[in-house]
Design a protein around this motif. Structure first.
Motif, short mmCIF file in Angstrom:
data_model
loop_
_atom_site.label_atom_id
_atom_site.label_comp_id
_atom_site.label_asym_id
_atom_site.label_seq_id
_atom_site.Cartn_x
_atom_site.Cartn_y
_atom_site.Cartn_z
N ILE A 4 3.01 1.93 -6.52
CA ILE A 4 3.43 1.79 -5.12
C ILE A 4 2.17 1.90 -4.27
N VAL A 5 1.75 0.81 -3.66
CA VAL A 5 0.53 0.81 -2.85
C VAL A 5 0.81 1.42 -1.49
N LEU A 6 -0.09 2.30 -1.06
CA LEU A 6 0.09 3.02 0.19
C LEU A 6 -1.15 2.92 1.06
N HIS A 7 -0.95 2.68 2.37
CA HIS A 7 -2.02 2.75 3.37
C HIS A 7 -1.96 4.12 4.05
N ALA A 8 -3.12 4.75 4.24
CA ALA A 8 -3.14 6.01 5.00
C ALA A 8 -2.80 5.75 6.46
N GLY A 9 -3.24 4.59 7.00
CA GLY A 9 -2.84 4.20 8.34
C GLY A 9 -3.97 4.15 9.35
N ARG A 10 -3.61 3.96 10.59
CA ARG A 10 -4.57 3.87 11.69
C ARG A 10 -4.41 5.07 12.61
N TYR A 11 -5.45 5.34 13.39
CA TYR A 11 -5.40 6.48 14.31
C TYR A 11 -6.14 6.12 15.59
N GLU A 12 -5.96 6.93 16.61
CA GLU A 12 -6.62 6.67 17.88
C GLU A 12 -8.06 7.15 17.83
N PRO A 13 -8.98 6.46 18.51
CA PRO A 13 -10.39 6.88 18.50
C PRO A 13 -10.54 8.36 18.82
N ALA B 154 4.22 -0.31 -0.08
CA ALA B 154 4.99 0.40 0.94
C ALA B 154 4.76 -0.22 2.32
N PRO B 155 5.73 -0.12 3.22
CA PRO B 155 5.51 -0.56 4.60
C PRO B 155 4.31 0.18 5.20
N HIS B 156 3.60 -0.47 6.11
CA HIS B 156 2.45 0.17 6.75
C HIS B 156 2.59 0.12 8.26
N HIS B 157 1.49 0.36 8.97
CA HIS B 157 1.61 0.53 10.42
C HIS B 157 2.20 -0.69 11.12
N SER B 158 1.98 -1.89 10.57
CA SER B 158 2.56 -3.09 11.19
C SER B 158 4.07 -3.09 11.12
N HIS B 159 4.61 -2.30 10.19
CA HIS B 159 6.06 -2.18 10.04
C HIS B 159 6.60 -0.89 10.65
N GLY B 160 5.73 -0.16 11.36
CA GLY B 160 6.17 1.07 11.99
C GLY B 160 6.04 2.30 11.12
N VAL B 161 5.34 2.18 9.98
CA VAL B 161 5.13 3.32 9.08
C VAL B 161 3.63 3.61 9.06
N ASN B 162 3.23 4.64 9.79
CA ASN B 162 1.81 4.95 9.96
C ASN B 162 1.58 6.42 9.57
N PRO B 163 1.37 6.69 8.27
CA PRO B 163 1.39 8.07 7.78
C PRO B 163 0.43 9.03 8.47
N CYS B 164 -0.80 8.60 8.76
CA CYS B 164 -1.80 9.55 9.24
C CYS B 164 -1.69 9.88 10.72
N PHE C 298 -2.09 13.15 7.32
CA PHE C 298 -1.87 12.42 6.07
C PHE C 298 -1.59 13.40 4.92
N ALA C 299 -2.27 14.53 4.93
CA ALA C 299 -2.01 15.56 3.90
C ALA C 299 -0.57 16.06 4.01
N HIS C 300 -0.08 16.23 5.22
CA HIS C 300 1.32 16.66 5.42
C HIS C 300 2.28 15.57 4.93
N PHE C 301 1.92 14.32 5.18
CA PHE C 301 2.74 13.20 4.69
C PHE C 301 2.86 13.25 3.18
N LEU C 302 1.75 13.47 2.49
CA LEU C 302 1.77 13.51 1.03
C LEU C 302 2.57 14.70 0.52
N ASP C 303 2.55 15.79 1.26
CA ASP C 303 3.37 16.94 0.87
C ASP C 303 4.85 16.57 0.83
N ARG C 304 5.25 15.67 1.71
CA ARG C 304 6.67 15.29 1.81
C ARG C 304 7.02 14.12 0.89
N HIS C 305 6.01 13.39 0.42
CA HIS C 305 6.28 12.18 -0.36
C HIS C 305 5.40 12.16 -1.62
N THR C 306 5.65 13.10 -2.49
CA THR C 306 4.89 13.18 -3.73
C THR C 306 5.54 12.29 -4.79
#
Length: 275
Positions: A109-118, A63-73, A128-136
């Motif tokens: 389908i490989v998925l990254h949880a993503g990056r977050y601010e310190p 799956a696209p990840h944060h470098s592609h603008g998809v940052n689930p967490c 991320f839990a909300h993201f998984l609720d929408r994309h099961t």
């Protein structure tokens, strides 16, 4: 037929690397490819799916990840776009990711949880839990990430953290060896001990490249890089214990030029580990 299940990564829009990998597949040097589902115009997206499907190679979708603008967490972290635009974009790209997996017959389908601010880890876990609720989807496979990259923290670095993030929504995992080594170096942990903890997870895929000795930065270096510091003995011992789990090589630069050599290097390391 080789007794390992090796594959290589190709971007959805990289026709040159796909042609090389198709040749390696025909020679039985690899058994699968990992397709990076990068954002593309709709028509080009469909054309590329058709060409990859026509190759007949077994496929893993990343799956696209944060470098592609998809940052689930933490969708808005490090992103100046309006929140509604980010949300709509992520939804569209995830729909396309599932569409790509359907079209290519991918079971993973490989998925990254993503990056977050310190300081934002707890909020990132909740988001991320909300993201998984929408994309099961049972094909989702959660990958461990390095603890930090370019100064920002990433979510899901160890086996225990992946299990907690997945809860009961995701049951399969991708073990990225250099990511784990970067985490171990950053946190001053034992790589071999952290590797052992993945025995408790259902690992459906391995990711492999190299890192510099003692580094905390994932660089996707060649397995035979002169400054390589990944514990290849420990890695290949695990690969030998789990020969049915596919292993995907991941390189970023000049992929078409490096994969043919790296496939041979992998084969040599595999054979020596079995002696």
């Amino acid at each position: 037929m080789v007794d390992h299940n090796l594959g290589c990564t190709v971007r959805l829009d990289d026709e040159g690397t796909l042609a090389l990998l198709a040749g390696l597949y025909e020679d039985s040097a690899i058994r699968h490819i990992q397709v990076q589902a990068v954002p593309l115009p709709r028509q080009f997206f469909l054309e590329r799916l058709d060409r990859i499907a026509a190759s007949g190679i077994a496929v893993v979708v990343h799956a696209p990840h944060h470098s592609h603008g998809v940052n689930p967490c933490a969708p808005a972290a490090y992103d100046d776009r309006p929140a509604k635009e980010i949300e709509a974009y992520i939804e569209e790209e995830m729909v396309r990711t599932f569409e790509a997996a359907d079209a290519l017959g991918a079971e993973t389908i490989v998925l990254h949880a993503g990056r977050y601010e310190p300081g934002g880890r707890l909020a990132a876990v909740e988001e991320f839990a909300h993201f998984l609720d929408r994309h099961t989807d049972p094909r989702l496979t959660l990958e461990n990430l390095p603890a930090v990259y370019a100064g920002y923290p990433l979510l899901g670095n160890t086996a225990e953290e992946l299990a907690a993030l997945a809860d009961t929504t995701i049951t399969r995992f991708c073990l990225d060896f250099p990511h784990l080594a970067c985490t171990a170096n950053y946190r001053r942990l034992s790589f071999s001990e952290e590797l052992e903890r993945f025995e408790d997870l259902d690992v459906a895929l391995h990711h492999l490249s190299n890192i510099r000795r003692g580094s905390i930065t994932d660089e996707h270096l060649a397995l035979d890089h002169p400054e390589g510091g990944l514990d290849l003995a420990a890695v290949f011992a695990r690969l030998r214990r789990h020969p049915a789990v596919p292993t995907t090589l991941e390189y970023k630069e000049d992929s078409a030029d490096v994969y043919a050599r790296q496939v041979r290097i992998f084969a040599g390391l595999w054979d020596r580990a079995g002696e």
